[in-house]
Design an enzyme around this catalytic site. Structure first.
Site, mmCIF file in Angstrom:
data_model
loop_
_atom_site.group_PDB
_atom_site.id
_atom_site.type_symbol
_atom_site.label_atom_id
_atom_site.label_comp_id
_atom_site.label_asym_id
_atom_site.label_seq_id
_atom_site.Cartn_x
_atom_site.Cartn_y
_atom_site.Cartn_z
ATOM 1 N N LEU A 184 0.801 -1.216 0.000
ATOM 2 C CA LEU A 184 0.000 0.000 0.000
ATOM 3 C C LEU A 184 0.835 1.266 0.000
ATOM 4 C CD1 LEU A 184 -2.933 -0.819 2.429
ATOM 5 C CD2 LEU A 184 -2.896 -0.849 -0.062
ATOM 6 N N ASP A 307 -4.598 -10.353 7.883
ATOM 7 C CA ASP A 307 -3.372 -10.602 7.112
ATOM 8 C C ASP A 307 -2.180 -10.835 8.029
ATOM 9 O OD1 ASP A 307 -2.041 -10.944 4.672
ATOM 10 O OD2 ASP A 307 -1.374 -8.867 4.632
#
Length: 755
Positions: A184, A307
């Site tokens: 990200l 995650d």
């Protein structure tokens, strides 16, 4: 995190106070130090970018974004262990290793040395954020572009940092450089000019035009605002800064700097052959035990991590921190884009969405990756290799069971809460440490009571002491849930089985625990058919749990169906791999089923971990005797400690095993042991007769040596000693008939003489 400034104190200031001296700091916060970095990245974008540490915790390969279509809630399941542990979901500093294993601390160093000198994304790690295909690669000897448009879908990409050294973000955060990059965005080290120049981390977006990435960043800000846990990275602020190319405002999360090493880096050491060296299993278990309360804390706030992987856990000094909460979502969120990492994520994630069970699946996968090598991204993407192919799982079967439950294909077969998993993980850690260090690591169980009786205390008398029904009455029983409305009433009842059945059938407070107690009482009373019928009815109860399987196994064992009992106890062991009682029960059922080798391995597993189960020591001795391993059997019973109520029984058993072995060294040792034990005269005389009788048979075969109870291996001397013991018994005889028989025996055994 800052060092305490009190003279001579080595503590760290956390939550405003020193962890050692307990005092608040007197002066301004100083810069924390961090360890040596080890930046690496091995995957395409599309995963959550990790919060920065002094070393790089980068995105893992195979990590992709996926739309969530639903969630699986943590519900009561028939196969669930439903642990009633009092273990806290919060974790504090100093518990790494749970007092069972020592984990080397990761020292601090100046975080400025962790800055990347040439911040670039390697070409092999450049992927389109939209379609996931490779971008920015070398073609025709031309180096790949760090910025451009995907040739497959036309989405723009940029792998260059948006912030440069010296740039001031939001008028407060002075950028020093890049620490890492992730799916990200880039991660920057900065200095907070407004708060004592403390080190902070800025986490931005890799591509501000990526709507999914932007949404994930917004989600991270929303969820992290209220998160406060000592094992989770702290969020200080959320600011915006214009993109130097487009002028558009880009969001940055400001979080604490964690100086340390990721678990991925700690796992990246190589041996002399150049192969990755797994962590010791005890260390891997200790890491997961430390971080599970952080996940449990998130779950208690209706948040899912989604995650979890080695990249996202940092060890700093003696503490772990969970970082990179970009994938965190609310359990009811069905619409936000999801992020997962291949090789770690649960198989149902894309179709059913995230759940508590899918989070715990990633913990199991992470533990497996840390402790042994296997192809976890392809061949065993969602499952584990056979234990026969993994030496560490062969050495530690309970670890194997823990991992297989955590990573079961069906979410209903996994652990239901982080606390439940931590409870079992603690038991497995004790077992592993005991095996590796050779010393027991006992602990009270939160799920079972102690042994109700010791079974099979004399290996030489197996038929009389190890009937299946006897074992069923001796095994530990599960504890009553204290929250049950009938719990107090149940604790006031006696032990007589028939009376218990009558009382429980007319219980004034009907409840699930009453029905379980009734099934147990019926087993004890021999009403096995009624017990089975009651358990059938309980299967439909909303509180149905693993104890139904336990009592089914007990019913089968009491009825002599050792094969069914063995299967049922094996299933309970799979659900509760950290508990001793299921292993002990499975060992006994296996022995009764005619498999002493398998039973011996289980008895050994229980006994070497916890000497609070002396039945396991006697069982281990019996199974070793079955293989004619007399010395192994003696060692098993003589390992019963002097503090145990079974100490004398164990020593007497050692005497009888030596008599059974019937060699000169064994009989000499048996005599010495009898001399040392404090026994009443009658018992001493009877045992002496057993030993001397065996010695006489040895002497008749021509063996010399001794002395045995003060006698050489000579027939005359042994006859005289035996005569003396029989006359002692005659003096202690309770009646004239018995006395006459013993005197006659003494006269028969005495050596020939002219007197």
């Amino acid at each position: 995190m800052t060092r305490c400034e009190q003279p001579g104190c080595t503590g760290i200031v956390e939550d405003g106070y020193c962890t050692v001296c307990g005092l608040a700091p007197d002066s301004a916060v100083t810069a924390a130090q961090a360890p040596d970095p080890g930046p690496e990245a091995d995957g395409p974008p599309g995963t959550v970018a990790s919060a920065a540490s002094g070393t790089v915790a980068s995105a893992s390969s195979g990590t992709v974004a996926s739309a969530s279509s639903g969630t699986v809630t943590g519900r009561v399941r028939r196969g669930s262990s439903r642990s009633r542990s009092n273990r806290s979901e919060r974790s504090g500093r100093g518990r790494l290793g749970a007092g069972l294993v020592t984990i080397a601390p990761v020292p601090y160093r100046d975080p400025s040395t962790a800055i990347m000198s040439d911040p670039q994304v390697p070409e092999q790690d450049r992927f389109c954020s939209q379609c996931g295909k490779p971008v920015g690669r070398t073609r025709d000897d031309r180096p790949g572009r760090a910025e451009g448009f995907c040739p497959h879908c036309g989405t723009g990409f940029s792998f260059t940092p948006k912030l440069g050294p010296g740039e001031l973000v939001a008028g407060q955060y002075e950028v020093l450089g890049c620490l890492a990059h992730g799916g990200l965005g880039w991660i920057y080290l900065a200095r907070d000019r407004n708060v004592s120049d403390r080190w902070v981390v800025l986490k931005g977006l890799l591509d501000s035009g990526d709507a999914d990435a932007m949404a994930a960043a917004v989600a991270e800000r929303r969820f992290l605002a209220g998160v406060e846990h000592p094992n989770i990275v702290k969020i200080y602020n959320f600011v915006q800064h214009p993109d130097p190319r487009s002028g558009e405002e880009v969001g940055y999360i400001v979080m604490e700097y964690i100086g340390g090493a990721s678990l991925k880096e700690l796992r990246s050491k190589r041996n002399a052959e150049g192969r990755l060296e797994p962590l010791p299993p005890a260390q891997g278990l200790a890491y997961m035990l430390e971080i599970l309360p952080a996940l449990g804390y998130l779950h208690s706030r209706e948040l899912l991590y989604c995650d979890f992987k080695p990249d996202n856990v940092i060890q700093s000094e003696e503490q772990l921190k969970l970082i990179d909460l970009g994938a965190v979502r609310h359990r009811t969120d069905l619409d936000s884009v999801g992020f997962k990492t291949d090789g770690y994520c649960a198989p149902e994630l894309e179709l059913e969405g995230a759940s508590v069970e899918s989070d715990l699946f990633t913990v199991g996968r992470t533990l497996a990756v840390l402790t042994f090598a296997f192809d976890y991204r392809k061949t065993y993407r969602h499952d584990l290799p056979p234990a026969a192919d993994v030496p560490v799982l062969q050495r530690h079967p309970s670890l194997d069971r823990l991992l297989r439950r955590a990573t079961a294909a069906d979410p209903d077969d996994r652990f239901g809460t982080a606390a439940e998993m931590a409870e079992q993980l603690t038991g497995v850690l004790r077992e592993v440490v005991a095996a590796e260090e050779g010393a027991p690591r006992p602990a009270l169980s939160a799920m079972f009571g102690p042994e109700r009786a010791v079974f099979g205390a004399d290996p030489a008398d197996r038929p009389a002491t190890l009937g299946p029904a006897v074992v069923a009455q001796a095994l530990p029983i599960p504890l009553v849930d204290p929250a049950d409305p009938a719990a107090r009433w149940l604790s006031s009842l006696g032990d007589d089985p028939d009376r218990l059945v009558t009382l429980l059938e007319a219980a004034p407070i009907p409840s699930y625990e009453v029905e379980l107690a009734l099934a147990r009482a019926r087993v004890a009373a021999g009403a096995l058919a009624d017990a089975g019928a009651g358990l059938d009815d309980l299967e439909q109860h909303e509180q149905a749990d693993w104890r139904i399987g336990w009592y089914r196994a007990l019913t089968a064992l009491a009825g002599g169906d050792t094969g069914s009992a063995r299967t049922a106890f094996d299933a309970v062991y799979g659900l509760l791999p950290g508990e001793a009682a299921p292993k002990l029960a499975l060992a006994a059922a296996t022995e009764c089923d005619g498999d002493p080798d398998a039973a011996g391995a289980l008895y050994d597993l229980v006994w070497r971990t916890d000497h609070g189960y002396p039945s396991a020591a006697f069982g281990l001795a019996r199974t070793r005797l079955a293989a004619d391993d007399f010395d192994g059997a003696i060692a098993a019973v003589e390992s019963v400690p002097e503090s145990s109520s079974q100490y004398l029984a164990a020593r007497l058993t050692a005497v009888r095993i030596r008599v059974q072995a019937a060699t000169e060294p064994h009989l000499v040792a048996a005599g010495q042991l009898l001399t040392e034990l404090a026994l009443d005269p009658e018992r001493k005389a009877r045992l002496d007769i057993e030993v001397l009788g065996a010695a006489r048979e040895l002497a008749a075969a021509g063996t010399a040596g001794g002395p045995v109870l003060g006698c050489p291996l000579d027939d005359g001397a042994l006859r005289a000693a035996l005569e003396q013991r029989y006359r002692t018994l005659a003096r202690l005889a309770p009646d004239q008939l018995t006395r006459r028989a013993l005197v006659n025996r003494a006269n028969d055994i005495r050596p020939l003489s002219w007197v």
